[in-house]
Design an enzyme around this catalytic site. Sequence first.
Site, PDB file in Angstrom:
ATOM      1  N   ARG A  65       0.851  -1.201   0.000  1.00 26.28           N
ATOM      2  CA  ARG A  65       0.000   0.000   0.000  1.00 26.28           C
ATOM      3  C   ARG A  65       0.876   1.237   0.000  1.00 26.28           C
ATOM      4  O   ARG A  65       1.820   1.332   0.767  1.00 26.28           O
ATOM      5  CB  ARG A  65      -0.905   0.024   1.240  1.00 26.28           C
ATOM      6  N   SER A  98      -7.843  -1.528   0.855  1.00 25.36           N
ATOM      7  CA  SER A  98      -8.804  -1.942   1.872  1.00 25.36           C
ATOM      8  C   SER A  98      -9.446  -0.781   2.615  1.00 25.36           C
ATOM      9  O   SER A  98     -10.104   0.040   1.997  1.00 25.36           O
ATOM     10  CB  SER A  98      -8.109  -2.908   2.822  1.00 25.36           C
ATOM     11  N   HIS A  99      -9.215  -0.689   3.928  1.00 26.59           N
ATOM     12  CA  HIS A  99      -9.873   0.356   4.707  1.00 26.59           C
ATOM     13  C   HIS A  99      -9.177   1.717   4.576  1.00 26.59           C
ATOM     14  O   HIS A  99      -9.665   2.699   5.129  1.00 26.59           O
ATOM     15  CB  HIS A  99      -9.922  -0.063   6.178  1.00 26.59           C
ATOM     16  N   ASP A 141     -16.018  -2.194   4.791  1.00 25.01           N
ATOM     17  CA  ASP A 141     -14.942  -1.297   4.369  1.00 25.01           C
ATOM     18  C   ASP A 141     -14.835  -1.288   2.834  1.00 25.01           C
ATOM     19  O   ASP A 141     -15.650  -1.903   2.138  1.00 25.01           O
ATOM     20  CB  ASP A 141     -13.605  -1.674   5.026  1.00 25.01           C
ATOM     21  N   ASP A 143     -13.052  -2.663   0.491  1.00 27.76           N
ATOM     22  CA  ASP A 143     -12.986  -3.908  -0.294  1.00 27.76           C
ATOM     23  C   ASP A 143     -13.907  -4.984   0.288  1.00 27.76           C
ATOM     24  O   ASP A 143     -13.861  -6.140  -0.139  1.00 27.76           O
ATOM     25  CB  ASP A 143     -11.551  -4.420  -0.396  1.00 27.76           C
ATOM     26  N   ASP A 165     -14.151  -6.738   2.996  1.00 28.00           N
ATOM     27  CA  ASP A 165     -13.784  -7.894   3.821  1.00 28.00           C
ATOM     28  C   ASP A 165     -14.044  -7.622   5.307  1.00 28.00           C
ATOM     29  O   ASP A 165     -14.128  -8.550   6.096  1.00 28.00           O
ATOM     30  CB  ASP A 165     -12.333  -8.351   3.572  1.00 28.00           C
ATOM     31  N   ARG A 166     -14.208  -6.342   5.676  1.00 31.83           N
ATOM     32  CA  ARG A 166     -14.488  -6.026   7.082  1.00 31.83           C
ATOM     33  C   ARG A 166     -15.985  -5.883   7.343  1.00 31.83           C
ATOM     34  O   ARG A 166     -16.742  -5.614   6.419  1.00 31.83           O
ATOM     35  CB  ARG A 166     -13.817  -4.716   7.476  1.00 31.83           C
ATOM     36  N   GLU A 206     -10.719 -11.400  13.680  1.00 33.22           N
ATOM     37  CA  GLU A 206      -9.747 -10.440  14.181  1.00 33.22           C
ATOM     38  C   GLU A 206     -10.498  -9.300  14.857  1.00 33.22           C
ATOM     39  O   GLU A 206     -11.611  -8.964  14.454  1.00 33.22           O
ATOM     40  CB  GLU A 206      -8.913  -9.859  13.044  1.00 33.22           C
ATOM     41  N   SER A 255     -10.018  -6.362  14.449  1.00 36.83           N
ATOM     42  CA  SER A 255     -10.067  -5.229  13.519  1.00 36.83           C
ATOM     43  C   SER A 255     -11.246  -5.353  12.555  1.00 36.83           C
ATOM     44  O   SER A 255     -11.120  -5.037  11.388  1.00 36.83           O
ATOM     45  CB  SER A 255      -8.753  -5.167  12.752  1.00 36.83           C
ATOM     46  N   LYS A 257     -11.261 -12.761   4.973  1.00 36.18           N
ATOM     47  CA  LYS A 257     -12.362 -12.369   5.836  1.00 36.18           C
ATOM     48  C   LYS A 257     -13.482 -11.864   4.931  1.00 36.18           C
ATOM     49  O   LYS A 257     -13.228 -11.464   3.792  1.00 36.18           O
ATOM     50  CB  LYS A 257     -11.916 -11.335   6.863  1.00 36.18           C
TER      51      LYS A 257
HETATM   52  C1  VG1 Z   1      -4.809  -4.089  10.072  1.00 40.60           C
HETATM   53  C2  VG1 Z   1      -5.495  -4.918  11.130  1.00 40.60           C
HETATM   54  C3  VG1 Z   1      -5.401  -6.393  10.782  1.00 40.60           C
HETATM   55  C4  VG1 Z   1      -5.995  -6.618   9.388  1.00 40.60           C
HETATM   56  C5  VG1 Z   1      -5.293  -5.724   8.396  1.00 40.60           C
HETATM   57  C6  VG1 Z   1      -5.886  -5.806   7.000  1.00 40.60           C
HETATM   58  O1  VG1 Z   1      -3.437  -4.424  10.025  1.00 40.60           O
HETATM   59  O2  VG1 Z   1      -4.932  -4.671  12.388  1.00 40.60           O
HETATM   60  O3  VG1 Z   1      -6.063  -7.141  11.753  1.00 40.60           O
HETATM   61  O4  VG1 Z   1      -5.837  -7.963   9.002  1.00 40.60           O
HETATM   62  O5  VG1 Z   1      -5.385  -4.358   8.803  1.00 40.60           O
HETATM   63  O6  VG1 Z   1      -7.218  -5.417   6.993  1.00 40.60           O
HETATM   64  P1  VG1 Z   1      -2.304  -3.531  10.750  1.00 40.60           P
HETATM   65  O7  VG1 Z   1      -1.003  -4.186  10.399  1.00 40.60           O
HETATM   66  O8  VG1 Z   1      -2.457  -2.142  10.195  1.00 40.60           O
HETATM   67  O9  VG1 Z   1      -2.623  -3.566  12.201  1.00 40.60           O
HETATM   68  V1  VG1 Z   1      -7.865  -4.793   5.558  1.00 40.60           V
HETATM   69  O10 VG1 Z   1      -9.521  -4.764   5.711  1.00 40.60           O
HETATM   70  O11 VG1 Z   1      -7.107  -3.225   5.546  1.00 40.60           O
HETATM   71  O12 VG1 Z   1      -7.246  -5.798   4.394  1.00 40.60           O
HETATM   72 CO    CO Z   2     -10.519  -4.551   3.895  1.00 42.48          CO
END
Ligand code: VG1
Ligand code: CO
Length: 587
Positions: free
Chosen positions: A22, A121-122, A304, A306, A308-309, A399, A401, A412
């Site tokens: 990213r 993603s988010h 979110d 994409d 998955d959340r 998770e 998150s 997810k």
């Molecule tokens: C975060 C979350 C983690 C999740 C990841 C991807 O990672 O803490 O639990 O799997 O985002 O989510 P980090 O390394 O920033 O803590 V997604 O929906 O952005 O693919």
């Molecule tokens: Co996501």
Amino acid sequence: LESKLLPTAPIAGQKPGTSGLRKKTKVFMGKNYLANFVQSTFDALAQTNAPVQGGTLVVSGDGRFYNPQAIQIILQIAVAAGVKRIWVGKDGLLSTPAVSAVIREREGGFKPFGAFILTASHNPGGITEDFGIKYNCENGGPAPESLTNAIHKNTETIQQLHMAAQFPTISLSQAATHTIGDVTVEVFDATEDHVSLLQKVFAMDKLKALIGREGGFSFKYDSMSGVQGVYARRVFLELLGADDWSLLNATPKEDFGGPKSASHGHADPNLKNAVELIQAMGIKSDGRKVENSGPFPDFGAAADGDADRNMICGTKFFVTPSDSVAIITRFAQDCIPFFAGGLKGCARSMPTSCALDRVAKDLNVPCFEVPTGWKFFGNLMDSASTYGKTDYTPFICGEESFGTGSNHVREKDGMWAVLAWLSILAHHNPDPAAELVGVEDIVTEHWKKYGRNYYVRYDYEGVEKAAAEEMMARMAADGRACCDGVDLGNFELATADMFEYHDPVDGSVSKNQGIRFIFTDGSRIVFRLSGTGVDGATIRLYLEKYVDPTGSLDMYAPEVVRPLAEIALKLSLLAEKTGRDEPSVIT
Ligand code: VG1
Ligand code: CO
């Protein structure tokens, strides 16, 4: 088809994080940035036995800015690498769980060897925000660290891009099959494979009956202008018979609504960013209930960018993701056909609360603890099932998150979590005319049975990287010593360590996965650095305190964990090291 070789040079910093690479969108738009990464992936695949030659590849994204252009670049490199069939969702869209479903389930006699998912993603999208790319393997899950490390290594030495010469721009706006020489590019409805899989997993007739029940049932679903809008319309409107009123932000936008939207373009479903949803549900941004009596919908959820959340709410009530996975696990076999034969196991990421462990113990199934990031669940799910096609040897993961899912795919799955909750609600409400047993009723009953893992996460975003690393290094060197002289109040330290994961399936070891302080009453303080940000560092501080069923179960979580937060700040010297005294986000 003819191909051409173009000279290129390594670009620093192309190391995939928790979930893909990213960066700022403009970085990705820079000369050869995306192409270098994609070529490095094909170069890494050439060293494995992935059937790239003559093979089938999936390419799509969450619709953020640069998605269409990125797809065309990937097509050219894939064709030059020998790929003969490329599957793309209409408009270049596929949610992350849908990509996983397409890899695993799509009919046609061709099994994809992998997929490129274009998403951050988010993270916010748009020309001044973030873009990302992620490679998934033939099991439908994110590439394991062994592969992402090989890709990164290749980005450091890459000299050439191998691209199709004169490959036409493929129109993605309609479902159609395009034939270019001996290559086919198939553009198909983004919902087909994922939604038909979900129809097998869930008892859709029961969910439809819940939504149309005599005694009333209302819900709001916020797609946050991400890719989920496409799926939300198909599932909630077309299949479950809900009306438009239930859907918020169900049209995908390249900037997720941008800075002027309620979420400020952060398609991240939590109390801070899912502003429209929580207002609609009667929840304040601090998680408390609003004073007025509504009416408010019975159920609310959000996704979110994409998809998955997931975020789950009831009337004036927010369900923490850690409780959500525990409760879904508890009821899955009673109300979700996919799990009717019983669970094989479950898993959570290390910082996720231990609520799931209590349910697993009760159900007598194993509960695994893995590092943060969905890729770590893949091996467990594959080993619990037969590799490949949909199987019925179920496994649930989650998770903290806002990520929940099962082995129906290898990502997810935001829609799955919502349908799981609707299934639980349907199960608790067999009489369609009776007063509704709601989300809050179900969660509070759960606490009465298992106790409550009060849980809060503090995020400190945009911290100077060196300062954050120094803070972590000090605790990693000797966590116990960091507690010397710190008043621990009623808490007594049991262990302080750096979490290290030994994958029980392939034996791989992942080190430095977060610092844990575990107290004798089961309370925990966990520190990690985020692996999904694009600049600076984000410190995540996870706080958990367990109260057994005889204790107070209706306290305000941020207050309950505050003593732990104070201890955490003292022992980490966070303020001294980073100059920060307030978290930027509390979830
Ligand atoms: C975060 C979350 C983690 C999740 C990841 C991807 O990672 O803490 O639990 O799997 O985002 O989510 P980090 O390394 O920033 O803590 V997604 O929906 O952005 O693919
Ligand atoms: Co996501």
